[in-house]
Scaffold this motif. Structure first.
Motif, short mmCIF file in Angstrom:
data_model
loop_
_atom_site.label_atom_id
_atom_site.label_comp_id
_atom_site.label_asym_id
_atom_site.label_seq_id
_atom_site.Cartn_x
_atom_site.Cartn_y
_atom_site.Cartn_z
N GLN A 122 52.68 32.60 35.99
CA GLN A 122 52.00 32.74 37.05
C GLN A 122 51.67 34.11 37.80
OE1 GLN A 122 52.73 29.84 40.14
NE2 GLN A 122 52.33 28.00 38.61
N MET A 123 52.73 34.70 37.87
CA MET A 123 52.52 36.08 38.46
C MET A 123 51.86 37.06 37.70
SD MET A 123 55.71 39.00 38.78
CE MET A 123 55.75 39.13 36.92
N PHE A 124 51.88 37.23 36.31
CA PHE A 124 51.09 37.78 35.39
C PHE A 124 49.57 37.53 35.58
CE2 PHE A 124 55.36 38.98 33.60
CZ PHE A 124 55.01 40.32 33.62
N VAL A 125 49.27 36.07 35.61
CA VAL A 125 47.94 35.69 35.76
C VAL A 125 47.40 36.29 36.79
CG1 VAL A 125 46.59 33.50 35.78
CG2 VAL A 125 48.32 33.61 34.31
N ILE A 126 47.88 35.93 38.08
CA ILE A 126 47.34 36.48 39.17
C ILE A 126 47.37 37.94 39.36
CG2 ILE A 126 47.95 36.80 41.61
CD1 ILE A 126 49.32 33.94 41.74
N ALA A 127 48.12 38.54 38.65
CA ALA A 127 48.03 40.11 38.51
C ALA A 127 46.91 40.75 37.70
CB ALA A 127 49.21 40.82 37.90
N PHE A 128 46.49 39.98 36.51
CA PHE A 128 45.60 40.05 35.74
C PHE A 128 44.16 39.79 36.42
CE2 PHE A 128 42.45 38.76 32.54
CZ PHE A 128 42.44 39.61 31.94
N LEU A 129 44.19 38.70 37.16
CA LEU A 129 42.94 38.58 37.87
C LEU A 129 42.67 39.44 39.16
CD1 LEU A 129 43.45 34.36 38.60
CD2 LEU A 129 41.67 35.81 37.06
N MET A 130 43.73 39.91 39.55
CA MET A 130 43.49 40.93 40.79
C MET A 130 42.94 42.33 40.28
SD MET A 130 46.72 40.43 43.34
CE MET A 130 45.72 41.20 44.53
N ALA A 131 43.57 42.62 38.90
CA ALA A 131 43.05 43.92 38.27
C ALA A 131 41.97 43.82 37.38
CB ALA A 131 44.04 44.36 37.39
N THR A 132 41.20 42.62 37.06
CA THR A 132 40.06 42.63 36.48
C THR A 132 38.83 43.12 36.82
OG1 THR A 132 40.85 40.39 35.22
CG2 THR A 132 38.47 40.73 35.32
N PRO A 133 38.37 42.96 38.10
CA PRO A 133 37.14 43.79 38.68
C PRO A 133 37.30 45.16 38.41
CG PRO A 133 37.77 42.24 40.16
CD PRO A 133 39.09 42.15 39.22
N VAL A 134 38.22 45.79 38.88
CA VAL A 134 38.53 47.30 38.71
C VAL A 134 38.63 47.68 37.19
CG1 VAL A 134 39.55 49.21 39.47
CG2 VAL A 134 39.35 47.33 40.98
N VAL A 135 39.42 47.20 36.55
CA VAL A 135 39.69 47.52 35.15
C VAL A 135 38.55 47.15 34.34
CG1 VAL A 135 40.92 46.77 32.99
CG2 VAL A 135 42.18 46.96 35.43
N GLY A 136 37.81 46.18 34.44
CA GLY A 136 36.54 45.94 33.72
C GLY A 136 35.55 46.98 33.91
N CYS A 137 35.42 47.44 35.29
CA CYS A 137 34.32 48.32 35.54
C CYS A 137 34.74 49.51 34.95
CB CYS A 137 33.93 48.65 37.10
SG CYS A 137 33.15 47.31 38.14
N LEU A 138 36.01 50.24 34.94
CA LEU A 138 36.26 51.37 34.38
C LEU A 138 36.21 51.28 32.80
CD1 LEU A 138 39.57 52.18 36.43
CD2 LEU A 138 37.24 52.98 36.71
N PHE A 139 36.47 50.13 32.38
CA PHE A 139 36.27 50.04 30.72
C PHE A 139 34.83 50.33 30.50
CE2 PHE A 139 34.75 47.43 27.26
CZ PHE A 139 35.73 47.86 26.12
N LEU A 140 33.74 49.81 31.34
CA LEU A 140 32.52 50.22 31.29
C LEU A 140 32.16 51.48 31.23
CD1 LEU A 140 30.69 47.00 32.85
CD2 LEU A 140 31.15 47.23 30.42
N VAL A 141 32.76 52.20 32.02
CA VAL A 141 32.81 53.73 32.47
C VAL A 141 33.26 54.55 31.15
CG1 VAL A 141 33.56 55.56 33.73
CG2 VAL A 141 32.95 53.42 34.98
#
Length: 258
Positions: free
Chosen positions: A176-195
């Motif tokens: 659960q800890m890693f799932v929550i961490a992935f959900l929190m990081a997804t918006p920023v990491v996804g945008c930076l991946f597109l960059v």
């Protein structure tokens, strides 16, 4: 004077004091280094004194079983508090993911609360989480959990360690800890991946442009902008994370209590 003191109640009070002190060794907010140790011990003593006269504590003899109960009380406080700290640690993991994409992974800061190195964005989100917990009286809810732990795990009861369901529960808490961490990081990491994808296309179409010079400040600007825009989303995730921490503590104590 000495005759008025009930020495038979001292072993039971000592067990309560050990559990409360063990909770404050690893429990978030209470276990931080910027809280003086003498204050932790004094607060644990007075809280244990109040709890002793509130809960039903049997009179226990000083024998070999009593020393095993001392170890059990210390193990309960440390393990439950550590599990709560692990769930809150999802903030640091999410910050590490974001820092790696933004280029901040090369610079860590010393967390004055724990004395360990932590990522920049992770430390920022962690401070926001602590402020949120204090704003909603989360520290009172933690103390409430310590108090009601005696309903789930009595003082004179040993832990059913022969059952392995507590191991599966701890592993599930890690997941659960890693799932929550992935959900929190997804918006920023996804945008930076597109960059990164856009910079790769620009590097192919415009070879004269140095994408390494342009890319780092651009990714920092985009990452910080997404953090500001998605702060409401992060507050909602922090609230769910805090609820998950309290639920995990209660369910883990139910498993330990059999």
């Amino acid at each position: 004077m000495l005759e008025s003191i009930n020495l038979a109640a001292l072993p039971g009070f000592l067990l309560v004091f050990i559990r409360v002190t063990s909770f404050f060794v690893t429990l978030p907010v209470f276990s931080y280094r910027n809280v003086p140790t003498r204050h932790k011990v004094a607060f644990s003593f007075f809280l244990a004194l109040i709890m002793y006269f509130t809960i039903s504590t049997p009179v226990l003899p000083l024998d070999a079983t009593y020393f095993l109960l001392i170890l059990k009380e210390a193990a309960v406080g440390i393990s439950v508090g550590l599990l709560a700290y692990i769930v809150i640690g999802a903030i640091q993991i999410a910050g590490g993911f974001i820092d790696f994409q933004m280029g901040f992974a090369i610079a860590n800061v010393i967390d004055p609360q724990t004395g360990a190195q932590s990522p920049l964005i992770g430390q920022y989100l962690y401070i926001v989480t602590m402020l949120f917990i204090l704003a909603v009286d989360g520290h009172h809810l933690m103390i409430d959990g310590v108090f009601y732990s005696y309903d789930l795990i009595p003082v004179d009861q040993f832990l059913p360690l022969e059952e392995e369901n507590w191991i599966a529960f701890v592993i599930d808490a890690f997941n659960q800890m890693f799932v929550i961490a992935f959900l929190m990081a997804t918006p920023v990491v996804g945008c930076l991946f597109l960059v990164d994808v856009a910079l790769g296309i620009i590097a192919r179409t415009v070879p004269q442009l140095n994408v390494f010079v342009v890319g780092l400040p651009l990714k920092i600007f985009i990452g910080l902008s997404v953090l500001v825009i998605g702060m409401t989303f992060y507050v909602m995730l922090i609230r769910n994370l805090f609820e998950t921490m309290l639920t995990t503590m209660r369910e883990f104590m139910q498993i330990l209590g059999g």
